[in-house]
Structures are given as C-alpha cells and as structure tokens.
Enzyme design. Structure first.
Site, PDB file in Angstrom:
ATOM      1  N   ALA A  74       0.847  -1.197   0.000  1.00 18.65           N
ATOM      2  CA  ALA A  74       0.000   0.000   0.000  1.00 18.65           C
ATOM      3  C   ALA A  74       0.877   1.240   0.000  1.00 18.65           C
ATOM      4  CB  ALA A  74      -0.891  -0.015   1.240  1.00 18.65           C
ATOM      5  N   GLY A 108       0.951  -5.166   0.855  1.00 18.98           N
ATOM      6  CA  GLY A 108      -0.146  -5.280  -0.111  1.00 18.98           C
ATOM      7  C   GLY A 108       0.319  -5.848  -1.445  1.00 18.98           C
ATOM      8  N   GLU A 148       0.116  -9.381  -0.976  1.00 17.74           N
ATOM      9  CA  GLU A 148      -1.304  -9.764  -0.885  1.00 17.74           C
ATOM     10  C   GLU A 148      -1.941  -9.823  -2.284  1.00 17.74           C
ATOM     11  OE1 GLU A 148      -1.957  -6.742   2.189  1.00 17.74           O
ATOM     12  OE2 GLU A 148      -2.963  -8.303   3.337  1.00 17.74           O
ATOM     13  N   GLU A 173       3.827  -5.333   7.559  1.00 20.25           N
ATOM     14  CA  GLU A 173       2.914  -4.318   8.105  1.00 20.25           C
ATOM     15  C   GLU A 173       3.081  -4.135   9.607  1.00 20.25           C
ATOM     16  OE1 GLU A 173       2.217  -6.506   5.787  1.00 20.25           O
ATOM     17  OE2 GLU A 173       0.825  -5.668   4.311  1.00 20.25           O
TER      18      GLU A 173
END
Ligand SMILES: CCCCCCCC/C=C\C=C\CC(=O)SCCNC(=O)CCNC(=O)[C@H](O)C(C)(C)COP(=O)(O)OP(=O)(O)OC[C@H]1O[C@@H](n2cnc3c(N)ncnc32)[C@H](O)[C@@H]1OP(=O)(O)O
Length: 558
Positions: free
Chosen positions: A60, A100, A103, A123
């Site tokens: 992210a 992310g 992910e 994270e």
C-alpha cells in the site's frame, strides 16, 4: 499507473508507479481497469501482473494512509476481484513483493519470481496488520505456524524460501527476464482448472493445532515485541483463518486493521519509516552542499583503533558490511586478545544461526588484520578511532594519524560528546576529520550519528554517511556540540529516571518498567553496558557536577 498490453494470448498488466510501485489509488484503479479489458478480450487466455522498474510492488502507498480507504477499489476489494477472475492470473515478482504487493500476488492464481526477489508482510513494523487478506490467505497456503512467523515479525524472506514453503510456484534465475519468463509460464497454464488455485478457497492445513501454535507465538511475541500491540492483533487475525470461513475471517482481519490504523504506535512507526529515509538526504545548512551533489571517497581499507566495547562492535559492523580489509589496532595485549575472541565468537554465532554462511564467516575472519603500529595504517582509506573517551588520548592518536595516513584518508572519531574540532586541530588536515558516533553494542544498534566538524570537508562527510549506510545504519548527520543530538536527548531521559531513584525506586525497578513498556534495555542496564564512568567524565569535564554540593547531593540540585 498500470500499463496494459497483450502478447501471444497473455495480457500484461504492469504496475508503473516509480520508484517502488506502491499501490496508490491510481495504481489500484489502473489494475482494475486493465483486468476488465483482459477479461473482455476474447483473444486473452491468461494474465500476468508485473512491476515496471526495479521492483514488483512494495505494498500500500503509506503516504495515502489517511485518505485511501474511501477510494474504490480499496486494496481488500481489489484482491477479491483479482482472485475471482475467470482467467488465470500469474504474479511475476522481481525486487520486492511486500505488504499489499504480496497480498495482490496471493490473490493471483500463480506466483513466479526471480531467485533474487524478496517477499514479506512487514505491516507489523508499521504497527498495523496485512489488511488485504494476508492474514487469511497466507495460512491457507503455508499453514498457521509459518504464517504467524511471517506476519507477527514482518521479516523478509528470499524467493527460494518462499518457494520451499509453497508461496512461489516457479523460480527463475536472477538474471532472467521476469516478464518474458512469466509470459511463457502463463502460456503453459492456459486451459488448466482454477479450482485449486484460488487460495481463499483452500483449507488451512494445520488448523487443528491452532491453539497450541497460538500459545507458542504469544510467548515469543511477548518476549520479542514487548509493549507492541500489532503483533498480538496479527496473531488473533491469523487464528481466525483456522477457525472461520474466509469471509468471516476477513471481517475479523478488517476489525484488526481498523483498531490498529491510526493508533499512536502505528503513527509513530510510520513517522519513523519516513524519518529514517529522510535522514539519508543530508545537507550542510546554508551552503547548498548536500547528499545529491557530493560524492563519497572510495573506501576499501578501514582501520579501527581500540578493541573495547565500541571498537569490537564497529569492527563487526564493518565486516557485516562486506569490507574486505579491516585493520584492528589495540596496543593492550589482553584487550586485543579478548576483542578478537569476542569478534570471532559473534561471527561463529551468526554462522551457527545461519545468518551468514560458513564461507562468509571465513571471509570475514580473513578480512580482520591486526596491526601493531601506526605506520601500518598508511594506506588506509578510513580510520575509526574508538578508544577511551579522553581528549588527551584522542588528540595523541589523531596527531599520529595525521603524520602517517595518506592525505585522502578520512579520520573519524567515535566520541560520544567530545569536541570534534578540538581533535581535528591536532592534525595537519582538519578537513579530513569527522565524528562517527556509534551506539553500544555497535554491531546491533542501528543508529549512527555522524558529527560534522567546522572544518570537515563535504567529501569526508559524504564518506562517513555512505559508510554508515553500507553498514545498514540509520545514519544521521549532526552538528558539533556537547553531547551532539543523541546524548542530549538521552540526558533528559536519564535525569528523569535518576529522579525516580531519588524518590525511592531501585534501578532494577525502573528498568523492569521500561522493558515492560517495550524498551530493549532498561536505562541502568544501558549505563552498565556503556560504562557509567563515561557519563561521569562528561559531567565533570563540563562542570555539570556542582562542586559546592557534597558527594551524594540529589541530581536535581546539581
Ligand atoms: C481505518 C480502517 C481502514 C481499513 C481498511 C484498510 C485496508 C488496507 C489494506 C491493506 C493494507 C496493506 C498494508 C500495506 O501494504 S502497508 C505497506 C507495507 N509495505 C512496507 O512496509 C514496505 C515499505 N518499504 C520498504 O520496506 C522499503 O522501501 C523496501 C521495499 C525494502 C525497499 O527499500 P529500498 O530499496 O531501500 O528503498 P527505500 O526504502 O529507500 O524506498 C524508496 C522510496 O520509496 C518510498 N516508499 C517505500 N515504500 C513505500 C510505500 N509502501 N508507500 C509509499 N512510499 C514508499 C520510500 O519512502 C522512498 O522514498 P524517498 O526516495 O522519497 O525517500
């Protein structure tokens, strides 16, 4: 933000957001739009997602954390859309697949990587959890135990390790063309069923052992991440992957990230993330001289003078940085023997734990060059003096270094408070002198405070900064003043804890509370490690011990 092309039945969605392809709202939108094109194009039978530039995707976009959640598609929406695609998607990983980014890769139906690629769900280091299905998909792929290890500590792993445990389906050599390799791989899986390729639909293999595994990690996390909230929330979320269907588990993951996002701990860690990067861009105030326009001197041979607590740690940091020639000078025979033994034992420990290979260990030991006189340092590029904190001893050493070292050699002092200019003035070329203040234990502590003397040349400063970065340190450039920055900050902390002693607390009680809060060491343990005499000498030299006060006078009266 995501480019789209088609090559031999394979659609290519390439993330294009330099420097690290963070998943900003534009990138997420770009992926979604490209995916729709690929799904609608009858000539496309498979899809590859890759990253342009130096990396696949680091996760992210942290700079958007305050605002991104309202923009469609959110990351947790995007991953489900990707996974439900009727056409197979291959993630082509080079560089990093972090947070992310990993992910997204887990939501793809296949993952291929260069052997040099690194994977992580880091994270937790930002005080949050993987909020785009990471806590629910990873356990379905590699089990609860390994997922807890990956997610609660956030460490990075090589593509090979990821392949061994089932995250990566195919590894390509580090010099392969990742896109070309992934396109060929995608062609080879066209027409195959996707039934077992949607990770959210897989069972969690070690689900029945979840309570036992959870207890194990709670203990480890309790010790290793004292005071941190996120690791425990990560463990809880992973536990739900074992106990609940995917959709319900995702709701728990969502609750977890909502609780953590915006917390004081997360805000501090995110601040730290950017601050650590910002200090790399150093500048000399008022001169226009900075990290971008100043080149460091090439450093191949380094010498460390003094093999006490600091010298040993500095030598280890240099060896870990891959310096192939580290001269060590310690005139005291016992200190020299003890120091070298300490260094070799630490290297043995690294090798035993697999942190370095046997070959690396041998080459580090070979790089150690004990020297017995100053003349032997004449072709050294950088000398780091790490002797006793005494101005007269340091001046003596720098006067000798000034005589024997080549004119281009950088002469650094590891002082924690002494005046770098006063030390520099005893040499014929004060512009070659700089402070490099390491923190004990120097091979563990990540902070390095480089002290800019009034005469230090820009190139010398650049060299010290570059060397700090080579050693993997968070390297900060500071001015030359009493205690520099680190110890001036530390002083307030020590004064407050000393007040507590005066009010009746024992040192071990203060340390226990600090450790419980999350400090790696208590304040008095730090004093014992660094030597309480150093602080005493500093205070005495600067007459901060009020001579009118009798011995034992309370700190606040001094
Ligand atoms: C309120 C409730 C809402 C609930 C909904 C929430 C939904 C959220 C869903 C998902 C959440 C996912 C979380 C994440 O993905 S968090 C991000 C996880 N990733 C990371 O932590 C990786 C961070 N980056 C790194 O560790 C390094 O950059 C690394 C990948 C190791 C590369 O290192 P290096 O090669 O040394 O490069 P730099 O660190 O110098 O980075 C280069 C520049 O890029 C900037 N950068 C790096 N990562 C990010 C990022 N993730 N976002 C934004 N910017 C990033 C970095 O600051 C450097 O910039 P500059 O050159 O200006 O200093």
């Amino acid at each position: 933000m995501a480019n789209y092309s088609v090559r031999n039945q394979v659609a290519i969605i390439s993330l294009c957001s330099p420097p690290v392809n963070a998943l900003s709202s534009d990138v997420r939108r770009g992926i979604l739009d490209s995916l729709k094109k690929a799904e609608q194009d009858v000539k496309v039978a498979a899809i590859v997602i890759c990253g342009e530039g130096r990396t696949f995707c680091v996760g992210a976009d942290i700079t958007e954390f305050k605002s991104e959640f309202k923009t469609f598609p959110n990351l947790f929406e995007l991953v489900d859309i990707l996974e439900s695609s009727p056409k197979p998607i291959v993630a082509a990983i080079h560089g990093h697949a972090f947070g992310g980014g990993l992910e997204v890769a887990l939501a793809c139906h296949y993952r291929v990587a260069l052997s040099s690629a690194k994977l992580a769900l880091p994270e937790v280091k930002l005080g949050i959890l993987p909020g785009a299905g990471g806590t629910q998909r990873l356990p379905r792929l590699i089990g609860i135990d390994s997922s807890m290890q990956w997610i609660a500590f956030g460490d990075e792993y090589s593509a090979q390790i990821a392949a061994n445990i089932g995250i990566i389906d195919r590894i390509f050599p580090s010099n392969a063309d990742i896109l070309e390799s992934a396109v060929q791989y995608a062609q080879s899986i066209i027409g195959k069923s996707l039934i077992n390729r949607r990770v959210s639909k897989l069972p969690v293999k070690d689900a029945s052992k979840v309570s036992h595994i959870m207890e194990k990690y709670k203990q480890i996390v309790g010790k290793k991440s004292r005071g941190a909230i996120a690791p425990m929330v990560c463990l809880e979320a992973i536990k739900h992957a074992a106990l609940l269907p995917y959709v319900e588990g995702m709701k728990k993951e969502r609750m977890g990230i909502e609780a953590l996002m915006g917390s004081d701990q997360s805000k501090s860690l995110i601040y730290m993330f950017f601050a650590e990067r910002q200090v790399r861009n150093w500048t000399i105030p008022g001169t226009g001289i900075n990290s971008k326009n100043t080149k460091p001197i090439k450093v191949e041979k380094v010498a460390v003078i003094g093999l006490g607590t600091m010298g040993r740690g500095i030598v280890l940091s240099l060896l870990k940085a891959g310096i192939k020639h580290v001269s060590v000078m310690e005139l005291n025979k016992t200190a020299r023997e003890n120091g070298l033994l300490f260094i070799k034992n630490i290297l043995e420990g690294y090798a035993a734990r697999g942190t370095i290979s046997e070959t690396q260990k041998r080459s580090m030991v070979d790089a150690l060059k004990p020297v017995s006189n100053f003349e032997m340092l004449k072709d050294t590029d950088l000398v780091i003096e790490a002797v006793f904190e005494s101005m007269s001893i340091k001046k003596d050493i720098f006067a000798k270094l000034g005589q024997v070292c080549k004119p281009s050699a950088v002469l650094a002092t590891n002082t924690s408070a002494l005046d770098v200019d006063e030390i520099a003035m005893v040499t014929p070329k004060p512009k070659q002198v700089v402070g490099m203040h390491f923190f004990a234990p120097a091979h563990v502590m990540k902070l390095l405070e480089n002290v800019r003397g009034s005469k230090s040349s820009p190139q010398v400063i650049a060299t010290a900064m570059n060397m700090g970065q080579r050693m993997g340190k968070v390297t900060v450039l500071v001015g030359n003043c009493h205690g520099f920055v680190g110890n001036r900050m530390f002083r307030h902390y020590t004064v407050e804890t000393d007040f507590m002693l005066e009010e009746g607390a024992y040192p071990e009680q203060v340390d226990t509370v600090l450790k419980k809060f999350g400090f790696a060491m208590g304040r008095y343990q730090v004093g014992d490690l660094s030597g309480n005499d150093i602080g005493y000498r500093m205070r005495t030299k600067f007459e901060m011990t009020n001579k009118q006060q009798p011995p034992g006078a309370p700190e606040r009266e001094r």
